[in-house]
Enzyme design. Structure first.
Site, PDB file in Angstrom:
ATOM      1  N   GLU A   1       7.675  -3.581  -8.549  1.00 26.57           N
ATOM      2  CA  GLU A   1       7.851  -4.508  -7.437  1.00 26.57           C
ATOM      3  C   GLU A   1       6.825  -5.622  -7.631  1.00 26.57           C
ATOM      4  O   GLU A   1       5.649  -5.343  -7.858  1.00 26.57           O
ATOM      5  CB  GLU A   1       7.595  -3.814  -6.084  1.00 26.57           C
ATOM      6  CG  GLU A   1       7.857  -4.771  -4.931  1.00 26.57           C
ATOM      7  CD  GLU A   1       7.476  -4.226  -3.549  1.00 26.57           C
ATOM      8  OE1 GLU A   1       6.744  -3.222  -3.472  1.00 26.57           O
ATOM      9  OE2 GLU A   1       7.914  -4.825  -2.549  1.00 26.57           O
TER      10      GLU A   1
ATOM     11  N   ARG B   1       1.828  10.705 -11.466  1.00 25.61           N
ATOM     12  CA  ARG B   1       1.182   9.431 -11.737  1.00 25.61           C
ATOM     13  C   ARG B   1      -0.184   9.669 -12.358  1.00 25.61           C
ATOM     14  O   ARG B   1      -0.730  10.766 -12.304  1.00 25.61           O
ATOM     15  CB  ARG B   1       1.060   8.602 -10.455  1.00 25.61           C
ATOM     16  CG  ARG B   1       0.170   9.251  -9.408  1.00 25.61           C
ATOM     17  CD  ARG B   1      -0.130   8.362  -8.191  1.00 25.61           C
ATOM     18  NE  ARG B   1       0.320   7.007  -8.333  1.00 25.61           N
ATOM     19  CZ  ARG B   1       1.187   6.413  -7.486  1.00 25.61           C
ATOM     20  NH1 ARG B   1       1.676   7.108  -6.481  1.00 25.61           N
ATOM     21  NH2 ARG B   1       1.524   5.171  -7.646  1.00 25.61           N
TER      22      ARG B   1
ATOM     23  N   LYS C   1      -3.239  -0.315  -5.268  1.00 27.13           N
ATOM     24  CA  LYS C   1      -2.941  -1.745  -5.320  1.00 27.13           C
ATOM     25  C   LYS C   1      -3.578  -2.463  -4.142  1.00 27.13           C
ATOM     26  O   LYS C   1      -4.088  -3.559  -4.262  1.00 27.13           O
ATOM     27  CB  LYS C   1      -1.416  -1.919  -5.273  1.00 27.13           C
ATOM     28  CG  LYS C   1      -0.873  -2.882  -6.311  1.00 27.13           C
ATOM     29  CD  LYS C   1       0.627  -3.045  -6.127  1.00 27.13           C
ATOM     30  CE  LYS C   1       1.374  -2.918  -7.443  1.00 27.13           C
ATOM     31  NZ  LYS C   1       2.829  -3.044  -7.265  1.00 27.13           N
TER      32      LYS C   1
END
Length: 558
Positions: free
Chosen positions: A36, A266, A276
């Site tokens: 994204e 992850r 993020k």
RNA sequence: UCCCUGGUGGUGUAAUGGUAGCACAGAGGAUUUUGAUUCCUUUAGUUGGGGUUCGAGUCCCUACCGGGGAACCA
């Protein structure tokens, strides 16, 4: 530079090989990397796309790059460009397969209409808070929305008017009609379209309704004929939805191979913060220069710091792929960086903390140019010429007035090899009033040019130097490991992560380098011998600024 | 609380039901014109308890521990 290291047979490879065994043509394998564009890519994303691109390439398939741009409120074009650059940097080529979820907005809208028409979706007027009540909680079934049995025609009409812009944000939402009692909360009539009057990076103001991830992602995958859709573990509970939308629309009839979602853990890296949101905070509060600050765990930061794409890819191969939540130690990443840099870095000499040396038996003004190999690990790297003269600089730590037993560098009366140059003996030294040694008076053995003693005796210590009159001033930026003092994974909720940043994460030093570095190109890796790996900072600056990529392994202490 | 997942040396990972292997980190040593690199040696592991089996890290049961899930985010 592909290593012939045996590849770990992780479960993803097993899945693909099973599919091939069952008749899937390897050429038909298609994966996708779906970021994204709401931030820059970091080392955690590298793991994901090494998997996406890596698996496709390894088995002869293809991998698409697709921007998941279904939430216009968060996305920015500059991130699209930054991500493309990062992906390219890692050496992956998406050829003509660059897609956007927004490419499918019209198709998705039609699939939504299809769901309404087949009675599998309805317009709900419940507010988010109200619906929360109806959804229920884990362990307790939910109850049907009062709008669940709204006639299809009515839903259709409202949905069309939603698109036309007749309503305000949040007034209506389109829900899939699945099962309000499903133990998986995601199956309790999830929202698939919401009203959002927000300008989109690609479609501008063409739309004011946007599809949700669960609806858009699987159908985008299917449109691109993705066979293997890899994502992280938190999407595990979304998988039934992934299948549901494909299987309950006409999409299923168009597919030869139904895309399947597979989840993996992850990356967690010690001493590294990869949220993020928090990285963004560092940028916004100007604690770092930008997303590409060399201390950042972003790919752009690592690139600027001098990490090589190969090192990162090797690291991603090394850590493997599992469904287990693990904490990889940063030492492994640093190992991969050093291992690659050792093979490719150009060797140069640089003095960080200078001590003057005068060669008593050398003619004033005379320069001897000596040949030094650029990289002992690589025959093809060639050589460069290193100047030697009467006045040179050596590292302060390479001289000790009263050396301990195992010290094999310079001391009064002792001898040492100047790398590529001569064997040098320390005759005497000059002390400052404060007692600090400020200058050495030495002599060289003229017959030892190149560094070998004429009588064949062994010289244990070899030190680096630069000629004073030829030396070039430069700046070195020294960075600690990626930003945090300790592991950030156990940070308590709400705890201020900034308290954990390395207090000395950036130290600048004035250094003296050999003249050949004046022509250094940004981005090429150097090893300042007996010190560390550096790269010239690509951002314009006055003079030469080198970023420390990684330290050399230090066994001094042993 | 319910659902979904997972648990192999300090760390990261391998092992069609058949010798628990590799890498990082640590320790020791050899070579070396970088105290780097390279090379050799070495320490250390299947979460616990039952069961099936000639044989279990692997299959079954159970306990314990970890991760994820209740956004009109992705």
């Amino acid at each position: 530079m592909s290593e012939e290291t045996p590849k770990s047979k992780h479960f993803i490879r097993q899945i693909i090989e099973d599919d091939i065994a069952k008749g899937l043509d390897p050429k038909d394998i298609i994966t996708r990397f779906p970021p994204e564009p709401n931030g820059c890519l970091h080392i955690g994303h590298a793991k994901a796309f090494c998997l996406d691109f890596g698996m496709a390439l390894e088995y002869g398939g293809k991998c698409n790059l697709r921007f998941d741009d279904t939430n216009p409120a968060k996305e920015e074009n500059r991130f699209v460009e930054a991500i493309k650059e990062d992906v390219r940097w890692l050496g992956f080529d998406w050829e003509d397969r660059l897609f956007y979820a927004s490419d499918y907005f019209e198709d998705l809208y039609n699939y939504a209409i299809e769901l309404i028409e087949t009675g599998k979706a309805y317009i709900c007027t419940l507010s988010p808070d109200e619906f929360k009540e109806y959804r229920g909680i884990p362990g307790k079934p939910g109850k049907d929305s009062p709008f669940r049995n709204r006639p299809a025609a009515e839903s259709l009409d409202i949905f069309r008017r939603m698109r036309a812009g007749d309503f305000k944000d949040g007034e209506y939402v389109l829900r899939a009609k699945i099962d309000m009692t499903d133990p998986n909360l995601h199956m309790r009539d999830p929202a698939i379209y919401r009203i959002k009057h927000s300008e989109h990076i690609r479609t501008g103001n063409a739309w004011c309704i946007y599809p949700m991830y669960d609806f858009a992602h699987c159908l985008s995958d299917a449109s691109e004929r993705i066979t293997h859709s890899f994502c992280t573990l938190e999407f595990e509970v979304h998988r039934p939805l992934y299948d549901w939308f494909i299987e309950n629309t006409s999409m299923i009839k168009k597919l030869k191979v139904q895309p399947r979602q597979y989840e993996f853990a992850r990356l967690n890296l010690s001493h590294t913060m990869m949220s993020k949101r928090k990285l963004q905070q560092l940028v916004e509060e100007k604690i770092v220069e930008d997303w590409d600050d060399p201390r950042m765990p972003t790919l752009s930061g690592m690139r600027r710091r001098g990490y090589t794409p190969q090192a990162i890819k090797n690291f991603c191969e090394e850590i493997g792929v599992t469904k287990f939540n693990s904490l990889t130690q940063i030492a492994l990443l640093e190992h991969c960086v050093r291992a690659d840099l050792n093979k490719v870095a150009t060797r140069r000499m640089a003095v960080f903390d200078p001590l003057e040396v005068e060669i008593e038996n050398w003619e004033e003004g005379k320069t001897d140019w000596l040949e030094g190999v650029n990289n002992p690990e690589d025959e093809g790297a060639g050589t460069r010429m290193v100047p030697f003269s009467k006045h040179i600089l050596i590292e302060k730590s390479d001289f000790m007035e009263n050396p301990p037993k195992k010290y094999f560098r310079l001391c009064p009366g002792g001898e040492v090899r100047l790398r590529y140059a001569y064997i040098m003996k320390c005759n005497s030294f000059v002390k400052h009033d404060a007692g600090e040694v400020v200058k050495l008076l030495c002599s060289v053995e003229h017959d030892s040019r190149g560094g070998n003693a004429p009588d064949g005796r062994k010289i244990k210590g070899t030190i680096h130097f630069v000629s004073s009159e030829h030396a070039v001033r430069a700046k070195a930026k020294l960075f600690d490991n990626l930003f945090t003092k300790e592991d950030m994974t156990n940070l308590a909720e709400g705890e201020d992560f900034k308290a954990h940043l390395n207090s000395n994460s950036l130290v600048e030093a004035e250094i003296f380098v050999e003249p050949s570095l004046q022509e250094a190109k940004a981005g090429t890796p150097f090893q300042f011998e007996r010190n560390a790996y550096f790269t010239l900072d690509p951002k314009p600056a006055d003079g030469l600024v080198f970023n420390r990529t990684a330290t050399l392994k230090d066994s001094f202490s042993k």
